[in-house]
Design an enzyme around this catalytic site. Structure first.
Site, PDB file in Angstrom:
ATOM      1  N   ASP A 407      22.608 -39.903  10.238  1.00  0.00           N
ATOM      2  CA  ASP A 407      21.650 -39.188   9.404  1.00  0.00           C
ATOM      3  C   ASP A 407      21.665 -39.799   7.995  1.00  0.00           C
ATOM      4  OD1 ASP A 407      19.887 -37.215   8.618  1.00  0.00           O
ATOM      5  OD2 ASP A 407      21.463 -35.750   8.182  1.00  0.00           O
ATOM      6  N   GLU A 410      18.318 -43.496   5.277  1.00  0.00           N
ATOM      7  CA  GLU A 410      17.089 -44.150   4.754  1.00  0.00           C
ATOM      8  C   GLU A 410      17.414 -45.280   3.781  1.00  0.00           C
ATOM      9  OE1 GLU A 410      17.510 -40.813   5.105  1.00  0.00           O
ATOM     10  OE2 GLU A 410      16.305 -40.802   6.914  1.00  0.00           O
ATOM     11  N   ASP A 485      13.519 -33.441   8.994  1.00  0.00           N
ATOM     12  CA  ASP A 485      13.555 -32.037   8.546  1.00  0.00           C
ATOM     13  C   ASP A 485      12.181 -31.394   8.502  1.00  0.00           C
ATOM     14  OD1 ASP A 485      16.220 -32.516   8.322  1.00  0.00           O
ATOM     15  OD2 ASP A 485      16.219 -32.704   6.134  1.00  0.00           O
TER      16      ASP A 485
END
Ligand code: GLC
Length: 801
Positions: A407, A410, A485
């Protein structure tokens, strides 16, 4: 620097006259007067690569996206020239390069139709600030052309008239039309006159795609640095385009373990151990099938990756084993940010070995994530990836965690305006040192890659399971993914549906959403409708942020629990069907979800549909996306379909109202299909499967179906220990013939098939099994005829009176 237009910039430069031409086996070089070189490579008869230099020479040719396993080779390559252009002909395409300005036009060689044509074509702006160029390409929009693809864009499936950006971004509670979000997949498919082609712009800098927004008749794409380097892929079927793109950027390296296709339950966070066990026990108590339970960041000690909070999880190995004994595979989260803490081994080692990213002038890249101030490994360096893979030894090999969840890759940085690293951060980029401008979009991919290798090694001989949030083209080789999300709203149910379809048409089928919504809390009705959609997504997981209440199947009222159970059971029954679709993905790059436009591109009605899709090859699904619905209108694609619930037969090619109370949803089976089903299990492998159900849907005519099977884990299938069955159904007024062809060495535990024959239009008078007339017990319930046959039959004839 904002480059939000491809044309209206003052500094655009263009190629001039071609003055020289050179051929090197499959690659052609065109040199212009003003130092532009177009390098055109014929990879396959239907795949051409275009690469442009503005300085006369090319930089090192390196790509994270393109796999070394990509197919190459063509049947034909001919080159000719006249006064106006050079012509390159393969067995599928004719490509003309204009001598005047190097513009390109591509035709279908057989029909002579124009498929794709440069408008201005390649042009560029010099980038004084960073060096190099802003590279641009513009193409003509054809009459009634539609555009599809680009990964996770939360937008209408058809991208025409819109502009998008590719810059991997942490996007908490994004909405419809938020752009960019978590993924950068610079690949689209264009469709006009019934013919589809694809363009993959393999450039990792921030890039843009404009599908006729800036100028109605122009589609363009450009990037803030790097090369104009794109692949043109011809179909003409859209599915062929996506398969070729997947061949180029890679199919998943192996099948997922079958359990990973089961139902997954997640929350931020289940802790301590007693809470985890309470959740898993409740699944078993309520008999709701579930295969995976997730540990979010709170399992760690102060959010330090590869550590455990011993107060909450005193003996992780024992816990993971006990969960496993109850059929639950444990998946643990691992983020990229490493807490700055000189007492912490992982931090110290990476610091000693110089594995952390640094700013241009030397300091480390420091940023806040869950643990507070962190440094971040440079996953674009092979040595760092090796080290990272090695860190999974304890978690996977010793403790027994069976999946890893990457997670915040990015990479996400908190409390800074751009949510990520500044542009000047340096990266190794596998020996091609660069700034974050170039490495940003692949950072998460390279983390998932390193994680995958660790998982694979330490989980051997079981198969790895990895899930990542960030991705660039090619990440599908290593990992599954989810859409980040989202929010518990009806609009997000719509978004989840288009995102899963779009990911599939972008070469990344193994995807799903946080079912029920991550932020905020759904009502029971929304949760139920989302589960109904989610069971048809290749990745099926409930996840939510703990702040907004509970989201387990029993967190609503009992009716919700019952409907949710019923649908999860359908997922488990259809596992052999889904597994076969995964086999086709891993073997051929075939997308698991097919949007209607991919299913039937010749039917113009499909070009603007978003809600309906085909799951695998033969199951048509359409979610209910509104509250208080008793059904909905939907488009049934051409052909004849059976209503899954009632066996009512409907003819497609039109819109139709379909009833769907809260315990139902529109599901249709293509006529002639043979759908394999497992018995309901609480988790994969719970039961020794003694009989496989084949739901056979009568058709007047022919239809082919498939069934793949193997040991459901491990690598034996790569050595031929799998079985691949093809069922050929032929239906006539008075006869149904089912032929089976089997290949592979795997022997499943079951000995028999139970055939459920739906819609048989005649009474059976005679049954012939492998050329002998036999008598088999038949059971008729509600018009469906059931009978049990040996699984190795070759041919069955059911003959009417
Ligand atoms: C991010 C993830 C989410 C996770 C949370 C805590 O928001 O997208 O899935 O639960 O971080 O780790």
């Amino acid at each position: 620097m904002i480059v939000n237009t491809e044309l209206e910039q003052k500094g655009n430069l263009f190629p001039s006259q071609i003055i020289k031409f050179k051929k090197d086996v499959d690659t052609l070089y065109f040199y212009t007067e003003n130092n532009v070189v177009l390098q055109l490579t014929v990879l396959r008869d239907s795949v051409l690569r275009f690469r442009y230099s503005t300085t006369g020479t090319f930089d090192n040719d390196f790509s994270y996206a393109i796999t070394k396993y990509a197919s190459t080779g063509y049947n034909k390559l001919e080159i000719s020239e006249n006064d106006e252009c050079f012509t390159i002909t393969t067995s599928k395409l004719r490509c003309e390069v204009s001598k005047k300005d190097a513009r390109v036009s591509i035709y279908d060689v057989k029909t002579d139709e124009l498929i794709n044509e440069d408008e201005i074509g390649f042009h560029w702006e010099e980038s004084y600030e960073y060096g190099g160029n802003i590279v641009k390409m513009s193409k003509v929009v054809n009459e009634r052309e539609s555009y599809f693809g680009l990964g996770d864009k939360p937008e209408h499936l058809n991208l025409k008239g819109k502009r998008f950006q590719n810059w991997v971004t942490d996007s908490y509670a994004y909405g419809k039309e938020t752009d960019p979000i978590y993924k950068a997949i610079p690949f689209f498919t264009g469709l006009h006159h019934g013919k589809a082609y694809g363009i993959f712009f393999d450039n990792t800098f921030r890039s843009y795609f404009d599908f006729g927004q800036e100028r109605r008749n122009v589609t363009s794409f450009w990037a803030q640095g790097g090369e104009m380097n794109y692949y043109f892929i011809y179909g003409p079927q859209m599915q062929d385009v996506v398969e070729s793109y997947t061949d180029l950027t890679g199919k998943p390296h192996q099948l997922p373990p079958l359990w990973a296709l089961g139902f997954h339950q997640c929350k931020w966070s289940y802790y301590p151990e007693a809470e985890v066990k309470a959740v898993t026990s409740k699944f078993r108590e309520l008999q709701i099938p579930c295969d995976a339970i997730y540990l979010d960041i709170d399992y760690m000690d102060g959010f330090r990756c590869f550590t455990w909070n011993k107060e909450h999880f005193p003996d992780p190995k024992r816990m993971v084993q006990e969960l496993y004994d109850d059929g639950f595979k444990t998946v643990a989260i691992i983020d990229p940010g490493i807490k700055i803490d000189n007492e912490y081994d992982v931090f110290k080692e990476a610091l000693d070995k110089d594995y952390f990213c640094k700013r241009a002038d030397g300091p480390y890249m420091k940023g806040k994530v869950w643990p507070g101030e962190c440094y971040f490994p440079d996953f674009t360096k092979p040595e760092v990836r090796d080290w990272w893979s090695g860190l999974f030894k304890e978690l996977v090999e010793e403790i027994g965690v069976r999946g890893v969840w990457n997670d915040m890759n990015e990479p996400a940085v908190m409390e800074v305006p751009n949510k990520t690293f500044p542009d000047d951060v340096r990266h190794d980029y596998d020996g091609n040192p660069c700034s974050h401008r170039k490495a940003h979009n692949v950072y998460g991919m390279q983390m998932a890659r390193a994680t995958y290798h660790g998982m694979k090694k330490f989980n051997y001989p079981k198969r790895p399971f990895v899930i990542t949030r960030a991705a660039y083209s090619g990440t599908q080789r290593y990992s599954s993914t989810w859409t980040g999300d989202n929010v518990a709203t009806w609009e997000h149910l719509w978004i989840a549906n288009v995102q899963a379809q779009r990911m599939a048409m972008s070469g990344f089928s193994f995807a799903g959403s946080d079912i029920g919504g991550f932020a905020e809390q759904p009502q029971g009705e929304l949760f139920t409708r989302w589960i109904q959609l989610g069971i048809f997504h290749p990745f099926c997981r409930v996840h939510s942020s703990g702040d907004h209440g509970d989201q387990e199947p029993w967190a609503f009222d009992e009716d919700v629990t019952d409907v949710v159970r019923k649908f999860i059971e359908i997922r488990y029954q259809l596992l052999p069907y889904l597994y076969t679709a995964f086999w086709n993905l891993v073997e051929h790059g075939t997308p698991i979800l097919k949007s209607l436009v991919m299913f039937d591109q010749e039917d113009n009605q499909t070009h603007y549909r978003t809600d309906e899709f085909v799951y695998g090859n033969q199951i048509l699904v359409c979610p209910i996306q509104e509250p208080n619905a008793k059904g909905r209108r939907m488009y049934i694609p051409r052909g004849t379909w059976y209503n899954f619930w009632t066996d009512e037969v409907v003819d497609g090619g039109k819109e139709k109202w379909v009833d769907a109370e809260i315990d139902s949803m529109p599901i249709f089976i293509k006529e002639g299909a043979v759908i394999p089903k497992f018995p309901i299990q609480q988790y994969v492998g719970e039961k020794n499967i003694e009989e496989l159900v084949l739901d056979v849907y009568f058709k007047t005519g022919k239809e082919t179906s498939q069934l793949f099977d193997d040991a459901h884990d491990g690598y034996d299938y790569t050595k031929g220990r799998y079985s691949f069955r093809t069922f050929k159904l032929t239906g006539k007024t008075n006869e149904l013939i089912l032929q089976q062809h089997k290949e592979g060495k795997y022997e499943a535990s079951y000995k028999t098939f139970k055939l459920n024959i739906h819609g048989l239009p005649f009474e059976i008078n005679e049954i012939q099994l492998d050329n002998e007339t036999i008598s088999i017990e038949q059971l008729k319930v509600n018009g469906t005829v059931a009978m049990v046959v040996d699984k190795n039959f070759s041919e069955i004839h059911l003959i009417g009176k």
